[in-house]
Scaffold this active site. Structure first.
Site, PDB file in Angstrom:
ATOM      1  N   HIS A  75       8.306  -0.307  -8.945  1.00 39.82           N
ATOM      2  CA  HIS A  75       6.851  -0.329  -9.055  1.00 39.82           C
ATOM      3  C   HIS A  75       6.283   0.877  -8.322  1.00 39.82           C
ATOM      4  CE1 HIS A  75       6.367  -4.927  -9.898  1.00 39.82           C
ATOM      5  NE2 HIS A  75       7.136  -4.315 -10.768  1.00 39.82           N
ATOM      6  N   TYR A 204      -3.022  -8.228  -6.104  1.00 42.26           N
ATOM      7  CA  TYR A 204      -3.571  -9.029  -5.008  1.00 42.26           C
ATOM      8  C   TYR A 204      -5.065  -9.171  -5.287  1.00 42.26           C
ATOM      9  CZ  TYR A 204       0.699  -8.046  -2.322  1.00 42.26           C
ATOM     10  OH  TYR A 204       1.996  -7.943  -1.885  1.00 42.26           O
ATOM     11  N   PRO A 296       3.080 -13.803   3.997  1.00 46.74           N
ATOM     12  CA  PRO A 296       3.680 -13.040   2.890  1.00 46.74           C
ATOM     13  C   PRO A 296       2.789 -11.950   2.318  1.00 46.74           C
ATOM     14  CG  PRO A 296       3.058 -15.240   2.169  1.00 46.74           C
ATOM     15  CD  PRO A 296       2.872 -15.220   3.639  1.00 46.74           C
ATOM     16  N   LYS A 300       6.428  -8.264   3.711  1.00 42.87           N
ATOM     17  CA  LYS A 300       7.175  -7.675   4.817  1.00 42.87           C
ATOM     18  C   LYS A 300       8.297  -8.545   5.371  1.00 42.87           C
ATOM     19  CE  LYS A 300       5.103  -3.886   4.718  1.00 42.87           C
ATOM     20  NZ  LYS A 300       5.822  -2.920   3.907  1.00 42.87           N
ATOM     21  N   TYR A 395       2.885  -0.193   2.769  1.00 43.14           N
ATOM     22  CA  TYR A 395       3.419  -1.095   1.753  1.00 43.14           C
ATOM     23  C   TYR A 395       4.844  -0.721   1.361  1.00 43.14           C
ATOM     24  CZ  TYR A 395       3.191  -4.466  -2.055  1.00 43.14           C
ATOM     25  OH  TYR A 395       3.422  -5.556  -2.870  1.00 43.14           O
TER      26      TYR A 395
END
Length: 406
Positions: A75, A204, A296, A300, A395
């Site tokens: 991704h 998200y 979550p 991580k 990220y």
């Protein structure tokens, strides 16, 4: 009592214990894993599916990347949605080439199990009464019971990869360890289904109805989450109710792509931030959930466990190569530095993406003021390239730290 001998005893056959064992074995360092439950039970735990660049590189170094490289999905970006407004964080562009790989924890664990079995490395599943001993001394050992027989496992070092409820952290005396914890006033209701993902990258989403996450395990399997009160129970949520609420929290154009179907697994997970300091006591090293838990949000948990493994693997390799035990003194400091970065990012993402209602936040900030602070955070980080770069760098994962040479 039957006596066994190895260089590194590993408590826990989850992905961190298996990965550490595989890496050490490839360096000629003997190890034995002791696990409380069955291998099937370990594989039945539905967990994370996003691997940082550093974790991906570590799996390749362990020699178990064939299926990950062929079936995993790289991704290059991730979307943050606030009240319907979509912002794509271009991970590859903002980090200079780093991406994340979508490949499930169950799959990684299976690959590691298969590699360990092929290498004929010893693993004792369904071991009871596991207990470390003399971890501050020169000759630590573990005792356990397996198939009705008592065992003593002599070793040089013990890696505690046995999770939040394991025995390893409890072995560190209470007056030596400090535990930090933040429990969040909501949980994540997760649903796994054999349906194609609604989008080719993770989404998200924050709305007035609460947080939602659209993720995937493969081209035909999806994983979705909803923020729910801690008072909710699984039986309160039929599959139909879940899909209906999910669509209401996603942007209309994304909701239109959601393919519904029966759930394979459905569960509610509470959210907490937790860190134990130090992560080392004598010849005992805490790895992964034994030392730290993250919400979550930000993906991580498994990745911090992998960075612990990378650090401990480097240290033990240097100890056996040089005979210099001073390297072990670096573990807690190096591991905790990255852990706290991951904890802060996960806490920050959780604060921004979830609805806290009227809860009084830290430092006495009231609910409305806290909401305004988070709106300001969004305004800066999503609408400036520097802000998006900060999110992207965190990220995909910070670089693994190198050891100090003596």
């Amino acid at each position: 009592m039957k006596t066994l001998q190895t260089q590194v005893a590993i408590i826990g056959a989850g992905p961190s214990g298996l990965l550490l064992g595989q890496l050490l074995a490839r360096k000629g360092i003997s190890n034995i894993i002791v696990e409380r439950v069955t291998g099937d039970y370990v594989l039945g735990r539905i967990r994370a599916g996003i691997l940082e660049q550093g974790f991906v590189d570590l799996v390749r170094e362990a020699g178990v990347a064939e299926r990950m490289d062929s079936e995993g999905h790289a991704h290059e970006g991730v979307e943050l949605v606030v009240n319907g407004a979509r912002t794509r964080i271009n991970l590859k562009e903002l980090t200079g080439g780093d991406v994340v790989v979508c490949y499930g924890q169950v799959e990684i664990t299976q690959d590691l199990m298969d590699a360990r079995q092929a290498a004929k490395l010893d693993t004792y599943y369904e071991a009871s009464d596991v207990q470390p001993h003399d971890v501050k001394g020169d000759k630590p050992f573990i005792t356990f019971t397996h198939d009705g027989e008592e065992y003593r496992l002599d070793c040089d070092f013990i890696a505690g990869c046995d999770g939040f409820h394991g025995v390893s952290r409890q072995t560190i005396p209470e007056d030596v360890r400090t535990e930090h914890e933040r429990v969040y006033p909501f949980g994540w209701l997760g649903l796994l289904s054999d349906t194609p993902p609604c989008h080719d990258e993770l989404i998200y989403a924050k709305s007035e109805r609460g947080f939602a996450l659209a993720s995937q395990r493969s081209e035909t399997r999806s994983r979705y989450y909803l923020q729910v009160p801690l008072t909710d129970k699984i039986e309160d949520w039929s599959d139909e109710a879940f899909w209906d609420e999910l669509k209401k929290r996603l942007p209309d154009e994304i909701a239109a792509n959601v393919v519904t179907g029966p759930s394979i697994e459905k569960s509610i997970a509470p959210l907490r931030s937790f860190v134990c300091e130090p992560m080392q006591y004598g010849n005992l090293f805490l790895v992964g959930d034994a030392a730290h838990i993250v919400p979550p949000t930000g993906a991580k948990g498994l990745n911090l466990a992998a960075s612990d493994v990378a650090t401990l693997y480097k240290i033990l390799t240097r100890v056996y190569e040089t005979g210099d035990r001073r390297f072990i003194e670096q573990y807690s400091e190096i591991a905790l530095r990255r852990v706290w970065h991951g904890e802060r990012f996960s806490w920050w993402m959780t604060n921004m993406m979830h609805n806290f209602g009227d809860e009084v936040s830290n430092n006495g900030v009231d609910g409305l003021m806290f909401t305004r602070f988070m709106e300001s955070e969004f305004d800066y980080y999503l609408n400036s390239e520097n802000g998006r770069r900060v999110i992207a760098e965190q990220y995909v994962g910070l670089p693994y730290e190198e050891l100090k040479e003596y």
